[in-house]
Write a protein that holds these residues in place. Sequence first.
Motif, PDB file in Angstrom:
ATOM      1  N   SER A  78      98.873  55.532  81.779  1.00 34.96           N
ATOM      2  CA  SER A  78      99.350  54.197  82.158  1.00 34.96           C
ATOM      3  C   SER A  78     100.505  54.273  83.147  1.00 34.96           C
ATOM      4  CB  SER A  78      99.752  53.389  80.920  1.00 34.96           C
ATOM      5  OG  SER A  78     100.877  53.956  80.309  1.00 34.96           O
ATOM      6  N   GLU A  79     101.229  55.374  83.141  1.00 38.77           N
ATOM      7  CA  GLU A  79     102.353  55.520  84.075  1.00 38.77           C
ATOM      8  C   GLU A  79     101.946  56.281  85.341  1.00 38.77           C
ATOM      9  OE1 GLU A  79     105.433  57.403  81.814  1.00 38.77           O
ATOM     10  OE2 GLU A  79     105.669  55.693  80.466  1.00 38.77           O
ATOM     11  N   ALA A  80     101.514  57.508  85.189  1.00 37.81           N
ATOM     12  CA  ALA A  80     101.286  58.389  86.343  1.00 37.81           C
ATOM     13  C   ALA A  80      99.992  58.108  87.092  1.00 37.81           C
ATOM     14  CB  ALA A  80     101.313  59.845  85.895  1.00 37.81           C
ATOM     15  N   LEU A  81      98.986  57.604  86.383  1.00 36.48           N
ATOM     16  CA  LEU A  81      97.688  57.370  87.033  1.00 36.48           C
ATOM     17  C   LEU A  81      97.378  55.888  87.227  1.00 36.48           C
ATOM     18  CD1 LEU A  81      95.537  60.085  85.201  1.00 36.48           C
ATOM     19  CD2 LEU A  81      96.528  60.192  87.490  1.00 36.48           C
ATOM     20  N   ARG A  82      98.393  55.070  87.151  1.00 35.04           N
ATOM     21  CA  ARG A  82      98.167  53.620  87.253  1.00 35.04           C
ATOM     22  C   ARG A  82      97.600  53.196  88.605  1.00 35.04           C
ATOM     23  NH1 ARG A  82     103.565  54.373  87.256  1.00 35.04           N
ATOM     24  NH2 ARG A  82     104.702  53.775  89.121  1.00 35.04           N
ATOM     25  N   GLN A  88      88.971  57.879  83.207  1.00 35.47           N
ATOM     26  CA  GLN A  88      88.334  58.126  81.914  1.00 35.47           C
ATOM     27  C   GLN A  88      89.172  59.175  81.197  1.00 35.47           C
ATOM     28  OE1 GLN A  88      85.424  56.728  80.664  1.00 35.47           O
ATOM     29  NE2 GLN A  88      85.487  55.385  82.452  1.00 35.47           N
ATOM     30  N   LYS A  89      89.450  58.942  79.920  1.00 37.81           N
ATOM     31  CA  LYS A  89      90.248  59.893  79.148  1.00 37.81           C
ATOM     32  C   LYS A  89      89.331  60.678  78.219  1.00 37.81           C
ATOM     33  CE  LYS A  89      93.676  56.374  79.194  1.00 37.81           C
ATOM     34  NZ  LYS A  89      93.144  55.085  78.828  1.00 37.81           N
ATOM     35  N   ILE A  90      89.533  62.000  78.227  1.00 34.06           N
ATOM     36  CA  ILE A  90      88.737  62.871  77.367  1.00 34.06           C
ATOM     37  C   ILE A  90      89.703  63.714  76.541  1.00 34.06           C
ATOM     38  CG2 ILE A  90      87.061  64.746  77.276  1.00 34.06           C
ATOM     39  CD1 ILE A  90      86.088  63.763  80.063  1.00 34.06           C
ATOM     40  N   LEU A  91      89.571  63.616  75.229  1.00 34.89           N
ATOM     41  CA  LEU A  91      90.398  64.377  74.309  1.00 34.89           C
ATOM     42  C   LEU A  91      89.454  65.167  73.412  1.00 34.89           C
ATOM     43  CD1 LEU A  91      93.230  64.955  73.177  1.00 34.89           C
ATOM     44  CD2 LEU A  91      92.980  62.922  71.750  1.00 34.89           C
ATOM     45  N   SER A  92      89.604  66.480  73.391  1.00 36.38           N
ATOM     46  CA  SER A  92      88.723  67.291  72.562  1.00 36.38           C
ATOM     47  C   SER A  92      89.510  68.382  71.856  1.00 36.38           C
ATOM     48  CB  SER A  92      87.582  67.883  73.392  1.00 36.38           C
ATOM     49  OG  SER A  92      88.091  68.752  74.370  1.00 36.38           O
TER      50      SER A  92
END
Length: 152
Positions: A78-82, A88-92
């Motif tokens: 929300s801050e750096a890539l606004r 798309q966020k990927i958490l694994s």
Amino acid sequence: MIEIKKILVPYDFTENAAKVIPHVISLAQKYDATVYFMHVVEDITRWGFGSYVPHLPLDSFKKEALEGARQAMEQFCSEALRSCTSVQKILSVGDPDAEILKTIEQEGIDLVVMATHGRKGLEHTIFGSVAENVLRRSTAPVLTINPYTLKK
């Protein structure tokens, strides 16, 4: 002409990794690409602690690590890539190299952008290099950026 529509950014929340973000944003804007921002929580159970180490509550550790990573990812994006139009966020959870390579295939990634950490000697031997392993085995082009050479 080369089309870059999907850019994967494996990210470990270090200062070095943050230095590549301006390059990612520039590429995403130039090619109107989606940024796939990825963080892998390393699965520590694969290190095989053995019977001489006291039992650790690994399930609660993994749950807390995932929640902390999710919160950090939300805040960072929300801050750096606004300024990116599509993220798309990927958490694994797992081995970072394997998870990154799996994501490249599953998502049809066109370009991977990642920082190198410059580990040398024994540290490189023990910890390896995620960037090096991804570079060698990726089916997509990989842009590695040495954060120590970037101008401030």
